[in-house]
Enzyme design. Structure first.
Site, short mmCIF file in Angstrom:
data_model
loop_
_atom_site.label_atom_id
_atom_site.label_comp_id
_atom_site.label_asym_id
_atom_site.label_seq_id
_atom_site.Cartn_x
_atom_site.Cartn_y
_atom_site.Cartn_z
N GLY A 208 0.75 -1.25 0.00
CA GLY A 208 0.00 0.00 0.00
C GLY A 208 0.77 1.29 0.00
O GLY A 208 0.41 2.24 0.69
N GLU B 131 -3.04 -2.57 6.91
CA GLU B 131 -4.40 -2.22 6.47
C GLU B 131 -4.50 -2.17 4.96
O GLU B 131 -5.56 -2.46 4.39
CB GLU B 131 -4.82 -0.89 7.10
CG GLU B 131 -4.44 0.38 6.36
CD GLU B 131 -2.93 0.62 6.28
OE1 GLU B 131 -2.48 1.26 5.33
OE2 GLU B 131 -2.19 0.17 7.18
N ASP B 132 -3.41 -1.81 4.27
CA ASP B 132 -3.43 -1.72 2.81
C ASP B 132 -3.69 -3.09 2.19
O ASP B 132 -4.51 -3.23 1.28
CB ASP B 132 -2.11 -1.15 2.30
CG ASP B 132 -0.90 -1.74 3.01
OD1 ASP B 132 -1.02 -2.82 3.62
OD2 ASP B 132 0.18 -1.13 2.95
N ASN B 133 -2.99 -4.11 2.69
CA ASN B 133 -3.18 -5.46 2.17
C ASN B 133 -4.58 -5.97 2.47
O ASN B 133 -5.21 -6.64 1.63
CB ASN B 133 -2.12 -6.39 2.76
CG ASN B 133 -2.15 -7.77 2.16
OD1 ASN B 133 -2.92 -8.62 2.58
ND2 ASN B 133 -1.30 -8.00 1.18
N ALA C 258 -7.21 -4.34 0.18
CA ALA C 258 -7.16 -4.96 -1.14
C ALA C 258 -7.78 -6.35 -1.12
O ALA C 258 -8.57 -6.70 -2.02
CB ALA C 258 -5.71 -5.04 -1.62
#
Length: 447
Positions: free
Chosen positions: A222, A266-268, A271
């Protein structure tokens, strides 16, 4: 008929080796095709009313390396309809004067500074972004880290990939997220920085691009991501598909960015949620997220890699367990041992040939992402860092796999199942860790 176990193991080893080479070559050729030609998007010169509006969200925390230039790269995007929201958790943050200076320099750019965080979980980045997320004027959000700089045409090309031209003949899979492969830029000549550069710009990029080309599952880092807030408001990180056929159906529990404050990565998870809960897909644009690496020591590098191995272990255990067998040094030993048993080939010959070919492919990936071959001025430094990265991969993995505590931006966390985290008291010494139990305090999750 007696089965020769060594023959079976040698044959399996060669098959595994061939499979990993196929993945590596796929990443190499996909990088050539995607990144060596970056055409200008027609959206760059279109009327503002004819293109989707985009809200650029950048969380700030302290004086990151190259911060002024990183932030300025979003002020000069060749796109007619966007706003910038700079999030600062504390009004005394050192990044605030830099943000104010850029706003004064570019008065025609719609930019606001949002001061003050909202605690929705243990993840400080999410806490910092929540207010900007809610105040953003547009549905399309571009969340980009403060240590990343991008080309002026990145936003237009990314919106192209997210929205895409309609096709009457070929149905297009719904794209819920567009991301950019990280490309390290070293500004300080430190050993950790050089190893990080060698890792991100070769092996990591090669595998990252290959996995996203095959697209059998979500694989997103991310540093720089575009997605729609309306999609994020339907998911919550449960990874359970929404059963309703209604295109606007959402999960029953609280959704949106605050729901991901309980995850460290949190980015993973965002997604993965868009992929599994909505059944949507991701796409890579033809741009890179130029990750500016500052003063990174060898210890910084080791602990950074260990942190994400420990997080991945709790999110994708199977893939993490086989990770050592995908690394160059272990692969060379597998190949050399198999060829020695099957064909009598000397070990040193197989290992040397493997390493030469492997680094050749890695340097080709570097050239594709950078837009030019490896500069001669850093050739020996880069080569030494590349070799150090390969030799350190297994020791770092063994160090990381048996622990669950990580440190991120000076704070200690306990990684739980599915990548959720709790704040932890930072351990002071090995003796104190033996004598005193760790005290983990759950963070409130006001959503």
């Amino acid at each position: 008929m007696e089965v020769d176990l060594r023959f079976v193991l040698a044959s399996i080893g060669l098959l595994w080796y061939a499979g990993l080479w196929a993945v590596g070559l796929l990443g190499c050729f996909a990088a050539r095709k995607r990144y060596r030609l970056r055409p200008r998007s027609p959206l760059a010169t279109a009327p503002a009313a004819s293109v989707p509006g985009v809200s650029i969200l950048r969380p700030l925390k302290g004086l990151d390396t190259n911060l002024y230039e990183n932030l300025e790269s979003t002020f000069v995007q060749e796109y007619p309809n966007y706003e910038i929201l700079l999030s600062v958790a504390d009004e005394s943050d050192q990044a605030l004067p830099v943000a104010q200076e850029l706003i004064s320099k570019y008065p025609d750019v719609n930019c606001r500074i949002i001061i003050g965080e909202e605690t929705v979980g243990a993840n400080p980045k999410v806490n910092n972004l929540v207010r900007s997320y809610r105040e953003a004027a547009n549905d399309i959000l571009w969340v980009i880290d403060s240590n990343v700089t991008v080309h002026p045409g990145t936003l237009a090309r990314s919106v192209d990939a997210l929205v895409g031209p309609p096709s009457p003949t070929v149905p297009r899979k719904y794209i819920a997220l567009v991301h950019h492969v990280p490309f390290a830029v070293v500004t300080e000549d430190r050993i950790g920085s050089r190893i990080e550069e060698a890792f991100l710009n070769t092996n990591h990029a090669k595998m990252y691009i290959a996995i996203n080309t095959v697209a059998v599952d979500s694989c997103v880092m991310g540093k720089s991501n575009l997605y729609r807030r309306s999609d994020l408001e339907r998911v919550n990180g449960s990874l359970r598909p929404i059963k309703s056929t209604d295109s606007a159906a959402a999960q029953s529990s609280p959704c949106g960015l605050p729901a991901f404050g309980r995850f460290l990565a949190e980015d993973n998870m965002i997604a993965s949620s868009l992929w599994h809960e909505l059944g949507a897909r991701h796409d890579l644009s033809c741009d890179v997220a130029r990750n500016v690496v500052g003063n990174m020591t060898l210890s910084d590098y080791v602990h950074r890699r260990a942190r994400w191995i420990r997080v991945r272990k709790h999110m994708v255990l199977g893939a993490t367990l086989i990770e050592p067998f995908t690394e160059s040094v272990v692969l060379s030993i597998i190949c050399a041992s198999s060829l020695k048993y099957l064909l009598g080939c000397p070990l040193w010959v197989s290992i040397c040939v493997h390493l030469v070919l492997w680094v050749y492919v890695d340097l080709d990936v570097y050239a594709s992402l950078a837009g030019h071959p490896l500069p001669a001025s850093i050739r020996w430094q880069f080569g030494a860092a590349w070799l150090a990265r390969e030799l350190l991969a297994l020791p770092i993995y063994l160090f990381a796999i048996f622990g669950s505590e990580v440190t991120w931006r000076g704070r200690a966390y306990k990684v739980l199942r599915n990548g959720e985290v709790l704040r932890a008291e930072k351990s002071r010494s090995w003796f104190q860790r033996i004598r005193q139990p760790k005290n983990y305090d759950p963070i409130g999750t006001e959503i």
